[in-house]
Design a protein around this motif. Structure first.
Motif, PDB file in Angstrom:
ATOM      1  N   ASN A 161      -0.920 -10.193  -2.685  1.00 23.83           N
ATOM      2  CA  ASN A 161      -1.805  -9.294  -3.425  1.00 23.83           C
ATOM      3  C   ASN A 161      -2.998 -10.055  -3.965  1.00 23.83           C
ATOM      4  OD1 ASN A 161       0.095  -7.107  -3.176  1.00 23.83           O
ATOM      5  ND2 ASN A 161       1.292  -8.103  -4.754  1.00 23.83           N
ATOM      6  N   LEU A 162      -4.191  -9.498  -3.761  1.00 27.58           N
ATOM      7  CA  LEU A 162      -5.415 -10.048  -4.334  1.00 27.58           C
ATOM      8  C   LEU A 162      -5.894  -9.118  -5.439  1.00 27.58           C
ATOM      9  CD1 LEU A 162      -7.391 -11.084  -1.122  1.00 27.58           C
ATOM     10  CD2 LEU A 162      -6.147 -12.580  -2.684  1.00 27.58           C
ATOM     11  N   LYS A 199      -5.262  -4.846  -8.873  1.00 27.47           N
ATOM     12  CA  LYS A 199      -4.915  -5.114  -7.476  1.00 27.47           C
ATOM     13  C   LYS A 199      -5.859  -4.343  -6.549  1.00 27.47           C
ATOM     14  CE  LYS A 199      -0.778  -3.944  -6.148  1.00 27.47           C
ATOM     15  NZ  LYS A 199       0.581  -3.775  -5.610  1.00 27.47           N
ATOM     16  N   LYS A 200      -6.471  -5.070  -5.620  1.00 26.64           N
ATOM     17  CA  LYS A 200      -7.414  -4.471  -4.681  1.00 26.64           C
ATOM     18  C   LYS A 200      -6.955  -4.578  -3.228  1.00 26.64           C
ATOM     19  CE  LYS A 200     -10.483  -3.162  -7.639  1.00 26.64           C
ATOM     20  NZ  LYS A 200     -10.852  -1.765  -7.763  1.00 26.64           N
ATOM     21  N   PHE A 201      -6.133  -5.589  -2.921  1.00 27.25           N
ATOM     22  CA  PHE A 201      -5.720  -5.830  -1.539  1.00 27.25           C
ATOM     23  C   PHE A 201      -4.258  -6.210  -1.538  1.00 27.25           C
ATOM     24  CE2 PHE A 201      -5.144  -8.351   2.283  1.00 27.25           C
ATOM     25  CZ  PHE A 201      -5.958  -7.751   3.215  1.00 27.25           C
ATOM     26  N   GLU A 202      -3.468  -5.531  -0.682  1.00 28.31           N
ATOM     27  CA  GLU A 202      -2.033  -5.796  -0.610  1.00 28.31           C
ATOM     28  C   GLU A 202      -1.602  -5.799   0.845  1.00 28.31           C
ATOM     29  OE1 GLU A 202       2.209  -3.693  -1.908  1.00 28.31           O
ATOM     30  OE2 GLU A 202       0.324  -2.728  -2.416  1.00 28.31           O
ATOM     31  N   GLN A 254      -1.229 -13.073  -6.055  1.00 26.15           N
ATOM     32  CA  GLN A 254       0.222 -13.009  -6.186  1.00 26.15           C
ATOM     33  C   GLN A 254       0.809 -13.014  -4.781  1.00 26.15           C
ATOM     34  OE1 GLN A 254       1.778  -9.198  -7.352  1.00 26.15           O
ATOM     35  NE2 GLN A 254       3.629 -10.091  -8.241  1.00 26.15           N
ATOM     36  N   CYS A 255       1.723 -13.942  -4.514  1.00 25.13           N
ATOM     37  CA  CYS A 255       2.404 -14.041  -3.229  1.00 25.13           C
ATOM     38  C   CYS A 255       3.889 -13.841  -3.471  1.00 25.13           C
ATOM     39  CB  CYS A 255       2.165 -15.414  -2.599  1.00 25.13           C
ATOM     40  SG  CYS A 255       0.421 -15.823  -2.400  1.00 25.13           S
ATOM     41  N   VAL A 256       4.448 -12.771  -2.942  1.00 23.09           N
ATOM     42  CA  VAL A 256       5.855 -12.436  -3.144  1.00 23.09           C
ATOM     43  C   VAL A 256       6.639 -12.940  -1.940  1.00 23.09           C
ATOM     44  CG1 VAL A 256       7.510 -10.556  -3.482  1.00 23.09           C
ATOM     45  CG2 VAL A 256       5.207 -10.395  -4.479  1.00 23.09           C
TER      46      VAL A 256
END
Length: 181
Positions: free
Chosen positions: A38-39, A45-48, A30-32
């Motif tokens: 976010n990965l 979700k593990k990486f932000e 997810q790219c905001v």
């Protein structure tokens, strides 16, 4: 279908771009816009990315870790293998050297806590020894050596060195072949 062209593949979105598992609502990426990337692993979700760095949920495994700056670790830090703490000073020892250039600092979590200690044990926990600094007055602390006394099945203070340098031993002191009580 795949991208078969020779140019780049661009995905664009006004508020966000998501990559999901086919046929499901499970998010993988997810790219905001103007915000986080976010990965996800199995829709968790593990990486932000954040404005001040990144947030990792779960364990970070790495072959190497090089931190340029301060590290703040809340919780338990387990270090396996040989551990080295290196400093850059090369000057000779003086009576104030520890004040100016301490290599390892143990701080109590708050001003109300009156001790800091190092615990020595093995993975089975079948022995325990401690070295600690115990505050005994305003800006005054004693160094204490403590361990688990198996005979008494209790923790026992073996040696205390006060801020004047006087030492109190809980047992016998052996010097050469002589014994002093």
């Amino acid at each position: 279908a795949g991208d078969t062209g020779t140019g780049g593949l661009f995905l664009e979105g006004n508020s966000e771009v998501r990559i999901r598992k086919q046929g499901t609502s499970e998010i993988m990426l997810q790219c905001v816009a103007d915000g986080a990337v976010n990965l996800y692993h199995n829709n968790v979700k593990k990486f932000e990315t954040k404005s001040d760095g990144v947030d990792i949920t779960g364990e970070l495994q790495a072959d190497s870790l090089d931190i340029d700056g301060n590290a703040d670790i809340s919780g338990t830090l387990e270090v396996f293998g040989q551990t080295e703490i290196e400093t850059s000073h090369t000057d000779a020892y003086t009576p104030t050297a520890f004040n100016d250039k301490s290599q390892l600092i143990l701080k109590s979590p708050n001003a109300d806590t009156n001790y800091s200690s190092i615990r020595f044990t093995n993975s089975a926990g079948n022995y325990e020894m401690f070295i600690g600094a115990v505050q005994v007055g305003a800006n005054v602390a004693d160094i204490v050596f403590q361990g688990f006394n198996r005979g008494a099945a209790a923790y026992k203070e073996y040696l205390r060195i006060n801020d004047d340098g006087n030492a109190t031993f809980a047992g016998n002191v052996y010097v050469g072949t002589a014994t002093t009580n």
